[in-house]
Write a protein that holds these residues in place. Structure first.
Motif, PDB file in Angstrom:
ATOM      1  N   THR A   1       0.743  -1.233  -0.131  1.00 47.64           N
ATOM      2  CA  THR A   1       0.091   0.063  -0.186  1.00 47.64           C
ATOM      3  C   THR A   1       0.821   1.076  -0.203  1.00 47.64           C
ATOM      4  O   THR A   1       0.447   2.208  -0.251  1.00 47.64           O
ATOM      5  CB  THR A   1      -0.762  -0.108   1.172  1.00 47.64           C
ATOM      6  OG1 THR A   1      -0.091   0.204   2.264  1.00 47.64           O
ATOM      7  CG2 THR A   1      -1.773  -1.210   1.313  1.00 47.64           C
ATOM      8  N   GLY A   2       2.197   1.108   0.223  1.00 49.71           N
ATOM      9  CA  GLY A   2       2.907   2.315   0.493  1.00 49.71           C
ATOM     10  C   GLY A   2       2.638   3.139   1.759  1.00 49.71           C
ATOM     11  O   GLY A   2       3.422   4.292   1.916  1.00 49.71           O
ATOM     12  N   HIS A   3       1.853   2.578   2.710  1.00 51.25           N
ATOM     13  CA  HIS A   3       1.551   3.287   3.930  1.00 51.25           C
ATOM     14  C   HIS A   3       2.792   3.113   5.019  1.00 51.25           C
ATOM     15  O   HIS A   3       3.156   2.109   4.975  1.00 51.25           O
ATOM     16  CB  HIS A   3       0.146   3.119   4.351  1.00 51.25           C
ATOM     17  CG  HIS A   3      -0.890   3.816   3.369  1.00 51.25           C
ATOM     18  ND1 HIS A   3      -0.823   4.686   2.311  1.00 51.25           N
ATOM     19  CD2 HIS A   3      -1.955   2.860   2.844  1.00 51.25           C
ATOM     20  CE1 HIS A   3      -1.773   4.707   1.516  1.00 51.25           C
ATOM     21  NE2 HIS A   3      -2.556   3.521   1.965  1.00 51.25           N
ATOM     22  N   LYS A   4       2.584   4.079   5.887  1.00 56.40           N
ATOM     23  CA  LYS A   4       3.395   3.987   6.963  1.00 56.40           C
ATOM     24  C   LYS A   4       2.812   2.660   7.798  1.00 56.40           C
ATOM     25  O   LYS A   4       1.671   2.762   8.260  1.00 56.40           O
ATOM     26  CB  LYS A   4       3.572   5.355   7.993  1.00 56.40           C
ATOM     27  CG  LYS A   4       4.480   5.136   9.147  1.00 56.40           C
ATOM     28  CD  LYS A   4       5.137   6.425   9.472  1.00 56.40           C
ATOM     29  CE  LYS A   4       6.165   6.430  10.765  1.00 56.40           C
ATOM     30  NZ  LYS A   4       6.547   7.532  11.190  1.00 56.40           N
ATOM     31  N   LEU A   5       3.775   1.869   8.460  1.00 50.06           N
ATOM     32  CA  LEU A   5       3.422   0.779   9.138  1.00 50.06           C
ATOM     33  C   LEU A   5       3.907   0.975  10.491  1.00 50.06           C
ATOM     34  O   LEU A   5       4.894   1.215  10.643  1.00 50.06           O
ATOM     35  CB  LEU A   5       3.781  -0.585   8.489  1.00 50.06           C
ATOM     36  CG  LEU A   5       3.078  -0.959   7.059  1.00 50.06           C
ATOM     37  CD1 LEU A   5       3.727  -2.178   6.741  1.00 50.06           C
ATOM     38  CD2 LEU A   5       1.802  -1.007   7.035  1.00 50.06           C
ATOM     39  N   LYS A   6       2.938   0.467  11.495  1.00 47.55           N
ATOM     40  CA  LYS A   6       3.487   0.390  12.892  1.00 47.55           C
ATOM     41  C   LYS A   6       2.894  -0.872  13.505  1.00 47.55           C
ATOM     42  O   LYS A   6       1.876  -1.188  12.986  1.00 47.55           O
ATOM     43  CB  LYS A   6       3.097   1.602  13.806  1.00 47.55           C
ATOM     44  CG  LYS A   6       3.692   2.865  13.493  1.00 47.55           C
ATOM     45  CD  LYS A   6       3.161   3.775  14.391  1.00 47.55           C
ATOM     46  CE  LYS A   6       4.207   5.345  14.485  1.00 47.55           C
ATOM     47  NZ  LYS A   6       3.614   6.426  15.231  1.00 47.55           N
TER      48      LYS A   6
END
Length: 613
Positions: free
Chosen positions: A234-239
Motif C-alpha cells: 500500500t505504501g503507507h507507514k506501518l506500525k
C-alpha cells in the motif's frame, strides 16, 4: 493546589445540597420539623466525615483530566464509606440523647448516596470533559491521520479506546481488518470490521489511509509476515505492537507501538533452535562472554541468562556498553550472579589472571573488529585484535583446561577477499589446531550478517531516511545472508551444546537478500516511496567487499546435525606449531607497512585473495 481547594468547596456545597434534597424527595417536599433540626446538628459532622474519607481515597490528589474507571470506583467507595459512617453516627447520636431526636429514615441515606455519587463524580468528570474539549479545540488545526487497524481482538480494542480518549494522537480510525468472517460488518467500540487481509489494498486506496497499525501481539511470526507484506504494497507507514513476550508489563497501549522492523519481512521463518542440550553445559556453570557489550555478545548474555548459569562474566574493553548490559540483566535477572570485567583480549597476562580468579567453564568469544572497510585501512589493528588477541584467549583457555570454547565466525571467512574475513578464517584454523592437542573443546560458529547489529546496514539506512535520503547502496546486485540478533545468539549457544571439538557449525540461512531490496522495503515501511520521496544512490563496492557472500567452502562436504538448520563443516587437521609460528610472524609484522601484512596473511590463509578496488 487551587483546583483542589475548589474541589473541597464544591464537595461541601454538594453534601449540604445533597442531604437537604434527599429529605425533600423522601418527604415529598414537606420535611417534618424534627428532621430539619437533626439536619442542622448533623451537617457539620457529615461534611467532616465526607472530606476526610475523600482525602483517604485520593479524591483531591488525582488529575481528573485523565480520569477513568479507577477514579470512578474511588468516588463510589468514598461515598459508600462516608454514608456508612454517617448511618453509624445517626444511631449513636440518638442513643446518646435517648432518642430525643429522630434519626433519618434509611431511604434518605440511599437517596443521599446516589446524589453524592452523581454530584461528586459529575464535578470531577466535568474536568475530563473540559480537558477533552480543550484537546479537540487544539487539534482542529491539525489534520487527523486516517488509520486502519489490522486485528479486531483485545489489543485493537485497547488501542481504539486510547485513541478516542486522547485526541492529541490525531488519528481518525477508518476501520478494522480481521480474517474472521463472523466479525465482518460488525462493530467493535463503534469501529466497523471492514474485511480480511486480502482487502487491505482496496480499503487503503478507497479510504485514503495514511497509516496502518498491526494490533496482533499474539499472532505467529508467519502470519505477521504475510500481513506486513500485504500492507507494504500500500505504501503507507506501518506500525506494530511487539509480541506479548516482549511486553514486560503485559499491557497493550499506544506507547508499545513500534515501527515495523525489517526483521518482520525476512523471507523465511525465524530459526527456532532446540534448547534441550543447552542446560547440560550452561546451567550451574560459570560462563564468560568476551565482547559482551557488543550486538552479538550482549544478546548472548541475555540468552545465556535464561538457562540459569551459576555466574555470568561480561568481558569488554568498552565499559559503557558492558555497563548497559549489566543494568539490563540486573533488572531482568536480579538473582543471577554477574560481573563486568573491563579488559582487552590483547593483554595475555590479564586474561590469565581473569581465568585464574573466576575459572569459567565455558567461553563464548565475540570480541573482534568486524568493519570490513575500516580493517582494510587498518590491517595491523585487525591482526592485533582478531588474530593475536584471539590466540591469547585460546592459549589461556587451553592452559586452564576450560571445558568449551565457542568462537564467533562469519561468512566473510569463506574464500575471504578482505583482511577482516581472512583474520576470522585464521581464527577458525587456530581453534581446529588447538582442539587436536587440548582438553578444551574448541568450536566455531559461522553465520551471515546480523540485522540491526552495530555497523550493519539497517541502522545506517534508518539514519539516512530520517535525514530525507539519499539511501546509499554500494551495488544494485550486492546481496547478503541475514539473520536476527536473537537467531545468531541462539545458534552460537546451540552449537556449543552440540560440540565434540574442532567443528565449524554453519547455519542454513535460506536465500540471500539483495541490499537494494532491503533499502526499498525500509523506505516503504517508513511511509515513503523509494526513488520518489527517498532516492537510492549506488556508490560502488568498497575495498575488500564481495558482491556475493558464501557460507561454505565449496570444496568441503557438510554433515547434517540433529537440527535441520545446522550443519557442520568437515574438520581440517591444522598443526598447532604452524599456528604458534604464524603468531610470532604476525607479532613482528604489525608495525610494518600494510602491504607486508596483506602478503603474510595470503601465505597463512591460502583461500585469501586480496581484492583491490
Amino acid at each position: 493546589m487551587q483546583k483542589n481547594k475548589k474541589l473541597v468547596l464544591y464537595d461541601i456545597i454538594l453534601v449540604v445540597l445533597g442531604l437537604y434534597l434527599s429529605l425533600l424527595l423522601r418527604f415529598d417536599f414537606n420535611i417534618p420539623k424534627e428532621y430539619i433540626y437533626f439536619f442542622k446538628i448533623s451537617i457539620i459532622p457529615v461534611i467532616v466525615i465526607t472530606l476526610y474519607i475523600n482525602k483517604i481515597f485520593n479524591l483531591y490528589n488525582s488529575i481528573w483530566k485523565y480520569a477513568s474507571i479507577e477514579e470512578l470506583m474511588s468516588i463510589v467507595c468514598s461515598v459508600t464509606v462516608s454514608n456508612i459512617i454517617f448511618i453509624i453516627y445517626s444511631y449513636l447520636i440518638n442513643r446518646i440523647v435517648q432518642f430525643r431526636y429522630y434519626r433519618f429514615p434509611f431511604p434518605v441515606h440511599i437517596i443521599f448516596w446516589i446524589l453524592c455519587v452523581l454530584g461528586l463524580g459529575g464535578v470531577r468528570f466535568s474536568f475530563r470533559l473540559a480537558g477533552n474539549s480543550e484537546n479537540t479545540k487544539r487539534c482542529k488545526d491539525k489534520k487527523n491521520k486516517n488509520l486502519l487497524i489490522v486485528g479486531a481482538g483485545d489489543a485493537a480494542v485497547l488501542i481504539i479506546k486510547e485513541i478516542k480518549r486522547n485526541e492529541g494522537l490525531n488519528y481518525h480510525i477508518i476501520g478494522l481488518i480481521d480474517d474472521d468472517n463472523d466479525k465482518k460488518g460488525r462493530r467493535i467500540n463503534g469501529i466497523q470490521v471492514l474485511g480480511g487481509r486480502e482487502e487491505i489494498p482496496n480499503i487503503s486506496k478507497n479510504n485514503k489511509i495514511d497509516e496502518i497499525i498491526l494490533a496482533m501481539p499474539s499472532a505467529s511470526m508467519s502470519t505477521k509476515r504475510e500481513i506486513v507484506s500485504i500492507c507494504k504494497k500500500t505504501g503507507h507507514k506501518l506500525k506494530t505492537l511487539p509480541e506479548m513476550n516482549e511486553i514486560i508489563d503485559g499491557k497493550v497501549n499506544m506507547s508499545k507501538l513500534r515501527e515495523v522492523k525489517i526483521e518482520d519481512l525476512l523471507g523465511r521463518k525465524e530459526v527456532k533452535l532446540n534448547n534441550d542440550d543447552i542446560d547440560k553445559y550452561i546451567k550451574g556453570k560459570t560462563v564468560l562472554v568476551t565482547g559482551g557489550g557488543g550486538s552479538i555478545g550482549s544478546e548472548l548474555c541475555r540468552q545465556i541468562a535464561k538457562f540459569g548459569p551459576d555466574k555470568l562474566l561480561i568481558l569488554d574493553i568498552y565499559e559503557n556498553n558492558a555497563y548497559d548490559v549489566q543494568m539490563e540483566l540486573n533488572y531482568k535477572y536480579p538473582e543471577l550472579r554477574k560481573e563486568v570485567i573491563i579488559a582487552s583480549i590483547r593483554d595475555e597476562k590479564r586474561l590469565n589472571d581473569i581465568l585464574d580468579e573466576h575459572s569459567p567453564n565455558v567461553v563464548f568469544h565475540a570480541a573482534a573488529h568486524k568493519h570490513v572497510p575500516l580493517m582494510e585501512e587498518n590491517p595491523a589493528e585487525a591482526i592485533k585484535n582478531n588474530v593475536i588477541g584471539t590466540h591469547n584467549l585460546i592459549k589461556c583457555c587451553h592452559e586452564h583446561n576450560i571445558e568449551r570454547f565457542v568462537q564467533i565466525s562469519t561468512d566473510k571467512a569463506v574464500n575471504p577477499t578482505n583482511i577482516m574475513g581472512a583474520t576470522k578464517r585464521f581464527c577458525e584454523i587456530m581453534i581446529q589446531a588447538y582442539d587436536r592437542i587440548s582438553k578444551t573443546e574448541f568450536v566455531a560458529v559461522r553465520f551471515g550478517n546480523v540485522l540491526g547489529s552495530n555497523g550493519s546496514v539497517i541502522p545506517l539506512f534508518k539514519k539516512q531516511i530520517a535525514h530525507g535520503g539519499p539511501v546509499t547502496v554500494t551495488h544494485p546486485e550486492i546481496n547478503r545472508f541475514f539473520m536476527t540478533i536473537p537467531e545468531a545468539a541462539q545458534l552460537v549457544i546451540e552449537a556449543g551444546g552440540m560440540a565434540k571439538g574442532g567443528e565449524i557449525f554453519v547455519l542454513d540461512m535460506g536465500e540471500p537478500v539483495k541490499i537494494a531490496d532491503l533499502a526499498k522495503d525500509l523506505i516503504t515501511l517508513s511511509g515513503f516511496k523509494p526513488g520518489v520521496d527517498i532516492k537510492i544512490e549506488y556508490t560502488g563496492l568498497r575495498p575488500g567487499e564481495k558482491l556475493y557472500e558464501e557460507l561454505l567452502m565449496d570444496e568441503l562436504a557438510l554433515t547434517s546435525t540433529e537440527h535441520e538448520k545446522i550443519f557442520v563443516e568437515k574438520p581440517i587437521e591444522n598443526d598447532v606449531n604452524f599456528v604458534k609460528k604464524s603468531i610470532e610472524q604476525f607479532k613482528n609484522i604489525v608495525y610494518k607497512e600494510n602491504d607486508s601484512i596483506f602478503k603474510l596473511m595470503e601465505e597463512k590463509v591460502p583461500t585469501y585473495i586480496r581484492k583491490n578496488i
